[in-house]
Design an enzyme around this catalytic site. Structure first.
Site, mmCIF file in Angstrom:
data_model
loop_
_atom_site.group_PDB
_atom_site.id
_atom_site.type_symbol
_atom_site.label_atom_id
_atom_site.label_comp_id
_atom_site.label_asym_id
_atom_site.label_seq_id
_atom_site.Cartn_x
_atom_site.Cartn_y
_atom_site.Cartn_z
ATOM 1 N N SER A 88 -1.776 -26.402 -43.009
ATOM 2 C CA SER A 88 -2.927 -26.868 -43.733
ATOM 3 C C SER A 88 -2.720 -27.037 -45.216
ATOM 4 O O SER A 88 -1.556 -26.662 -45.620
ATOM 5 C CB SER A 88 -3.831 -25.596 -43.861
ATOM 6 N N TYR B 118 -5.411 -16.478 -44.340
ATOM 7 C CA TYR B 118 -4.811 -17.699 -43.833
ATOM 8 C C TYR B 118 -4.208 -18.613 -44.332
ATOM 9 O O TYR B 118 -3.223 -19.107 -44.098
ATOM 10 C CB TYR B 118 -6.494 -18.432 -43.772
HETATM 11 N N1 NAP Z 1 -10.605 -28.033 -39.055
HETATM 12 C C1 NAP Z 1 -10.037 -27.913 -40.356
HETATM 13 O O1 NAP Z 1 -10.501 -28.097 -41.281
HETATM 14 C C2 NAP Z 1 -8.479 -27.365 -40.554
HETATM 15 C C3 NAP Z 1 -7.926 -27.757 -41.749
HETATM 16 C C4 NAP Z 1 -6.726 -27.524 -41.953
HETATM 17 C C5 NAP Z 1 -5.817 -26.827 -40.739
HETATM 18 N N2 NAP Z 1 -6.366 -26.864 -39.699
HETATM 19 C C6 NAP Z 1 -5.657 -26.048 -38.566
HETATM 20 O O2 NAP Z 1 -5.700 -26.864 -37.286
HETATM 21 C C7 NAP Z 1 -5.382 -26.183 -36.326
HETATM 22 C C8 NAP Z 1 -6.455 -26.533 -35.230
HETATM 23 O O3 NAP Z 1 -7.683 -25.995 -35.691
HETATM 24 P P1 NAP Z 1 -9.122 -26.808 -35.334
HETATM 25 O O4 NAP Z 1 -9.692 -27.332 -36.609
HETATM 26 O O5 NAP Z 1 -9.001 -27.893 -34.137
HETATM 27 O O6 NAP Z 1 -10.185 -25.819 -34.918
HETATM 28 P P2 NAP Z 1 -10.799 -25.468 -33.528
HETATM 29 O O7 NAP Z 1 -11.580 -26.359 -33.030
HETATM 30 O O8 NAP Z 1 -11.261 -24.053 -33.716
HETATM 31 O O9 NAP Z 1 -9.594 -25.198 -32.313
HETATM 32 C C9 NAP Z 1 -8.550 -24.241 -32.510
HETATM 33 C C10 NAP Z 1 -7.940 -23.982 -31.055
HETATM 34 O O10 NAP Z 1 -7.013 -22.855 -31.102
HETATM 35 C C11 NAP Z 1 -6.864 -22.303 -29.850
HETATM 36 N N3 NAP Z 1 -7.121 -20.774 -30.057
HETATM 37 C C12 NAP Z 1 -7.837 -19.964 -30.860
HETATM 38 N N4 NAP Z 1 -7.459 -18.650 -30.750
HETATM 39 C C13 NAP Z 1 -6.619 -18.715 -29.672
HETATM 40 C C14 NAP Z 1 -5.574 -17.624 -29.037
HETATM 41 N N5 NAP Z 1 -5.808 -16.516 -29.303
HETATM 42 N N6 NAP Z 1 -4.973 -18.059 -28.186
HETATM 43 C C15 NAP Z 1 -4.578 -19.279 -27.628
HETATM 44 N N7 NAP Z 1 -5.541 -20.225 -28.256
HETATM 45 C C16 NAP Z 1 -6.043 -20.026 -29.375
HETATM 46 C C17 NAP Z 1 -8.634 -22.528 -29.387
HETATM 47 O O11 NAP Z 1 -8.576 -22.372 -28.146
HETATM 48 P P3 NAP Z 1 -9.500 -21.213 -27.297
HETATM 49 O O12 NAP Z 1 -10.647 -20.851 -28.069
HETATM 50 O O13 NAP Z 1 -9.940 -21.681 -25.962
HETATM 51 O O14 NAP Z 1 -8.458 -20.202 -27.151
HETATM 52 C C18 NAP Z 1 -8.576 -23.939 -29.972
HETATM 53 O O15 NAP Z 1 -8.246 -24.817 -28.860
HETATM 54 C C19 NAP Z 1 -5.384 -24.641 -36.632
HETATM 55 O O16 NAP Z 1 -4.008 -24.295 -36.634
HETATM 56 C C20 NAP Z 1 -5.896 -24.777 -38.105
HETATM 57 O O17 NAP Z 1 -5.496 -23.768 -39.059
HETATM 58 C C21 NAP Z 1 -7.894 -26.786 -39.535
#
Ligand code: NAP
Length: 267
Positions: free
Chosen positions: A141, A154
């Site tokens: 991130s 985080y």
């Molecule tokens: N969105 C943003 O603004 C942003 C910005 C910077 C970085 N990121 C990073 O991008 C990555 C993806 O996030 P996203 O934004 O796509 O969020 P998201 O839509 O909430 O997706 C998160 C994914 O992680 C999985 N997950 C969560 N807890 C888990 C667990 N205990 N075991 C296995 N899988 C788990 C969830 O699946 P289940 O719930 O089905 O397990 C889901 O598929 C993350 O690492 C996040 O930190 C996001």
């Protein structure tokens, strides 16, 4: 990314049930890359897998040893198709004051964002090394470039991810294994509701946000090109450049001002 262009044949994607991971899965599936999709919500993974050929589903909670063990076993399994792209994407955040946060939730956050990612990366590299090729994409991130008051744990977990990834990128130079950190900024996904940061949606203008699809495209392109770091989008690139070249003292002053302004705003 077309099938002819994709340099990988079988990918493992964690957090593939929504957001950036799901967008990456669709791009790989459309390019004809076989996949192992990992997350807890099996119904969501099954629905994605049904759209493509050669797709396995692994339902696992990666905050647990058992869940991580299932993924490691799949990476080691010599009877199945070897994995030549690992996308370490599953992660979540916790907003609010550190002292007020549920300690079990913070522990789970560290287990998922740091421990699971590190163990999966470790096994992936071990498996790829004898083959002399492979790709590892760790989702970090832009929060990794600065301490993050209000998202302290985080930002610290993501600092670990960026640091580990840049180190591996150098360590594995010339090995045939390409290692990349994808550092998105504000991206419309389920992250905001899960991390309790939905308030950011009204605080930041539309142009500051990216779609999961665009972030996925940039991340896959970067790992194919062998880049160490990928910060997708002009706004995120500018923010990262400013924070990299701002002396820590000045950054503290600007953070304090933001904090005060944010408070005034919310009254
Ligand atoms: N969105 C943003 O603004 C942003 C910005 C910077 C970085 N990121 C990073 O991008 C990555 C993806 O996030 P996203 O934004 O796509 O969020 P998201 O839509 O909430 O997706 C998160 C994914 O992680 C999985 N997950 C969560 N807890 C888990 C667990 N205990 N075991 C296995 N899988 C788990 C969830 O699946 P289940 O719930 O089905 O397990 C889901 O598929 C993350 O690492 C996040 O930190 C996001």
């Amino acid at each position: 990314m077309s099938a002819a262009k994709a340099p990988f044949t079988h990918a493992l994607v964690t957090g593939a049930s929504s957001g950036i991971g799901e967008a990456i899965a669709h791009k790989l599936g459309k390019a004809g890359v076989g996949m192992v999709l990992v997350a807890r919500r099996k119904d969501r993974l099954d629905a994605i897998a049904a759209q493509y050929t050669n797709c396995e589903v692994v339902s696992a909670d990666l905050t647990t040893e058992a869940g991580v063990g299932t993924v490691l076993a799949r990476l080691r399994d010599q009877t199945r198709t070897p994995i030549d792209l690992v996308v370490n994407n599953a992660g979540f955040g916790t907003s609010g004051n550190f002292a007020d946060a549920d300690p079990q939730r913070l522990s789970n956050e560290v287990s998922l964002n740091i421990n699971a990612l590190m163990r999966i990366a470790h096994e992936a590299v071990r498996q790829m090394q004898p083959r002399g090729r492979g790709y590892l994409l760790n989702v970090s991130s832009i929060a990794s470039f600065q301490p993050g008051p209000g998202l302290a744990v985080y930002a610290a977990t993501k600092a670990f991810v960026t640091s580990l990834t840049e180190a591996l990128h150098e360590e594995l130079r010339g090995s045939g294994i390409r290692v990349t950190a994808l550092c998105p900024g504000l991206t419309h996904t389920e992250f905001q509701s899960i991390s309790n940061t939905s308030g950011l949606e009204s605080k930041f203008p539309d142009f500051a946000w990216m779609s999961a699809d665009d972030v996925a495209r940039d991340g896959l392109r970067a790992v194919m090109e062998g880049k160490a770091l990928c910060v997708p989008g002009l706004v995120n690139k500018s923010l990262t450049a400013v924070s990299t070249f701002t002396p820590r003292g000045l950054a503290d002053v600007s953070r304090a001002l933001r904090h005060v302004c944010g408070r005034r705003h919310s009254r």
